[in-house]
Design a protein around this motif. Sequence first.
Motif, PDB file in Angstrom:
ATOM      1  N   PHE A 175      22.082  11.793  -4.451  1.00  0.00           N
ATOM      2  CA  PHE A 175      20.971  10.881  -4.198  1.00  0.00           C
ATOM      3  C   PHE A 175      19.667  11.653  -4.356  1.00  0.00           C
ATOM      4  CE2 PHE A 175      24.574   9.434  -1.783  1.00  0.00           C
ATOM      5  CZ  PHE A 175      24.568   8.052  -1.942  1.00  0.00           C
ATOM      6  N   GLN A 176      18.610  10.945  -4.710  1.00  0.00           N
ATOM      7  CA  GLN A 176      17.295  11.572  -4.782  1.00  0.00           C
ATOM      8  C   GLN A 176      16.259  10.624  -4.198  1.00  0.00           C
ATOM      9  OE1 GLN A 176      15.746  12.705  -8.669  1.00  0.00           O
ATOM     10  NE2 GLN A 176      14.627  14.366  -7.716  1.00  0.00           N
ATOM     11  N   VAL A 177      15.399  11.168  -3.345  1.00  0.00           N
ATOM     12  CA  VAL A 177      14.272  10.423  -2.793  1.00  0.00           C
ATOM     13  C   VAL A 177      13.141  10.529  -3.814  1.00  0.00           C
ATOM     14  CG1 VAL A 177      12.589  10.304  -0.917  1.00  0.00           C
ATOM     15  CG2 VAL A 177      14.981  10.900  -0.419  1.00  0.00           C
ATOM     16  N   ALA A 200      15.228  21.053   3.231  1.00  0.00           N
ATOM     17  CA  ALA A 200      14.915  22.481   3.235  1.00  0.00           C
ATOM     18  C   ALA A 200      14.605  22.937   1.814  1.00  0.00           C
ATOM     19  CB  ALA A 200      16.104  23.271   3.782  1.00  0.00           C
ATOM     20  N   ASP A 201      13.838  24.004   1.723  1.00  0.00           N
ATOM     21  CA  ASP A 201      13.503  24.622   0.451  1.00  0.00           C
ATOM     22  C   ASP A 201      14.781  25.165  -0.177  1.00  0.00           C
ATOM     23  OD1 ASP A 201      12.629  26.294  -1.625  1.00  0.00           O
ATOM     24  OD2 ASP A 201      10.846  26.922  -0.515  1.00  0.00           O
ATOM     25  N   PRO A 245      27.919   8.974   1.967  1.00  0.00           N
ATOM     26  CA  PRO A 245      29.017   9.815   2.462  1.00  0.00           C
ATOM     27  C   PRO A 245      28.501  11.149   3.012  1.00  0.00           C
ATOM     28  CG  PRO A 245      29.558   8.891   0.313  1.00  0.00           C
ATOM     29  CD  PRO A 245      28.104   8.585   0.568  1.00  0.00           C
ATOM     30  N   ALA A 246      29.216  11.695   3.962  1.00  0.00           N
ATOM     31  CA  ALA A 246      28.813  12.943   4.608  1.00  0.00           C
ATOM     32  C   ALA A 246      28.736  14.103   3.619  1.00  0.00           C
ATOM     33  CB  ALA A 246      29.782  13.283   5.742  1.00  0.00           C
ATOM     34  N   THR A 247      29.467  14.038   2.525  1.00  0.00           N
ATOM     35  CA  THR A 247      29.473  15.120   1.546  1.00  0.00           C
ATOM     36  C   THR A 247      28.407  14.939   0.455  1.00  0.00           C
ATOM     37  OG1 THR A 247      31.190  13.956   0.308  1.00  0.00           O
ATOM     38  CG2 THR A 247      31.909  15.658   1.889  1.00  0.00           C
ATOM     39  N   ALA A 248      27.600  13.908   0.557  1.00  0.00           N
ATOM     40  CA  ALA A 248      26.580  13.643  -0.469  1.00  0.00           C
ATOM     41  C   ALA A 248      25.487  14.710  -0.440  1.00  0.00           C
ATOM     42  CB  ALA A 248      25.960  12.269  -0.244  1.00  0.00           C
ATOM     43  N   TYR A 249      24.897  14.943  -1.598  1.00  0.00           N
ATOM     44  CA  TYR A 249      23.766  15.859  -1.750  1.00  0.00           C
ATOM     45  C   TYR A 249      22.527  15.011  -1.973  1.00  0.00           C
ATOM     46  CZ  TYR A 249      20.976  19.774  -3.485  1.00  0.00           C
ATOM     47  OH  TYR A 249      20.018  20.730  -3.649  1.00  0.00           O
ATOM     48  N   VAL A 250      21.511  15.214  -1.148  1.00  0.00           N
ATOM     49  CA  VAL A 250      20.271  14.455  -1.251  1.00  0.00           C
ATOM     50  C   VAL A 250      19.150  15.420  -1.601  1.00  0.00           C
ATOM     51  CG1 VAL A 250      18.680  12.872  -0.101  1.00  0.00           C
ATOM     52  CG2 VAL A 250      21.114  12.851   0.513  1.00  0.00           C
ATOM     53  N   ILE A 297       0.816  -1.228   0.000  1.00  0.00           N
ATOM     54  CA  ILE A 297       0.000   0.000   0.000  1.00  0.00           C
ATOM     55  C   ILE A 297       0.849   1.277   0.000  1.00  0.00           C
ATOM     56  CG2 ILE A 297      -2.046  -1.067   1.013  1.00  0.00           C
ATOM     57  CD1 ILE A 297      -0.085   1.155   3.230  1.00  0.00           C
ATOM     58  N   GLY A 298       2.171   1.138  -0.029  1.00  0.00           N
ATOM     59  CA  GLY A 298       3.028   2.308  -0.048  1.00  0.00           C
ATOM     60  C   GLY A 298       4.452   1.939  -0.398  1.00  0.00           C
ATOM     61  N   MET A 299       5.238   2.952  -0.723  1.00  0.00           N
ATOM     62  CA  MET A 299       6.650   2.701  -1.058  1.00  0.00           C
ATOM     63  C   MET A 299       7.429   3.999  -1.025  1.00  0.00           C
ATOM     64  SD  MET A 299       6.656   2.202  -5.184  1.00  0.00           S
ATOM     65  CE  MET A 299       5.779   3.389  -6.235  1.00  0.00           C
ATOM     66  N   GLY A 300       8.734   3.855  -1.110  1.00  0.00           N
ATOM     67  CA  GLY A 300       9.653   4.959  -1.271  1.00  0.00           C
ATOM     68  C   GLY A 300      10.970   4.392  -1.765  1.00  0.00           C
ATOM     69  N   ARG A 301      11.678   5.181  -2.574  1.00  0.00           N
ATOM     70  CA  ARG A 301      12.965   4.729  -3.104  1.00  0.00           C
ATOM     71  C   ARG A 301      13.992   5.844  -3.023  1.00  0.00           C
ATOM     72  NH1 ARG A 301      13.877   3.016  -8.552  1.00  0.00           N
ATOM     73  NH2 ARG A 301      12.725   4.831  -9.266  1.00  0.00           N
ATOM     74  N   ILE A 302      15.258   5.433  -3.005  1.00  0.00           N
ATOM     75  CA  ILE A 302      16.376   6.352  -3.163  1.00  0.00           C
ATOM     76  C   ILE A 302      17.136   5.897  -4.394  1.00  0.00           C
ATOM     77  CG2 ILE A 302      18.508   7.280  -2.187  1.00  0.00           C
ATOM     78  CD1 ILE A 302      17.359   6.512   0.605  1.00  0.00           C
ATOM     79  N   ILE A 303      17.387   6.850  -5.274  1.00  0.00           N
ATOM     80  CA  ILE A 303      18.208   6.581  -6.445  1.00  0.00           C
ATOM     81  C   ILE A 303      19.430   7.465  -6.361  1.00  0.00           C
ATOM     82  CG2 ILE A 303      16.261   5.840  -7.861  1.00  0.00           C
ATOM     83  CD1 ILE A 303      16.284   8.646  -9.158  1.00  0.00           C
ATOM     84  N   GLY A 304      20.463   7.159  -7.132  1.00  0.00           N
ATOM     85  CA  GLY A 304      21.637   8.015  -7.135  1.00  0.00           C
ATOM     86  C   GLY A 304      22.886   7.283  -7.547  1.00  0.00           C
TER      87      GLY A 304
END
Length: 143
Positions: free
Chosen positions: A70-72, A126-127, A103-108, A57-64
């Motif tokens: 990375f992108q949710v 954040a916006d 990694p700590a320097t990753a952009y999500v 009934i639901g899902m979520g993914r991370i790609i990158g």
Amino acid sequence: MTALNDPYQLRVGVPSVEVFRRLRTDAGLSDKSPEAVALALPNTWYGVVLYHESEPIGMGRIIGDGGTAFQVVDMCVHPAHQGRGLGKRIMAALTEELERRAPATAYVSLIADGPARFLYEQYGFADTAEHDSIGMYRSMKAS
């Protein structure tokens, strides 16, 4: 920790092509072609599927790329099950995995539709406009 009588179960992985398409459209998201979904799902960096009893009934993914970006994506819960904190369960699982492995320097990044922004803000998003940035997109639909 969830109660023993909790009818919802979150499992790591991705749904089948058919279930993916149904989950998206049931939640009011755009449909994707079966061919596109079949290409996309194996490239998931991390994904979860939420079940009510045995029904997805639901899902979520991370790609990158696994290192810098990375992108949710594909965050959704069937409307009949919304308003029960289930989106939070999905988002918590995704952010926990990012915190564990990225990694700590990753952009999500992510795209927040409507009031979903309030859910994502609870997980540190954040916006971009507030940081002299704007989100942009391009659809591959024929003009």
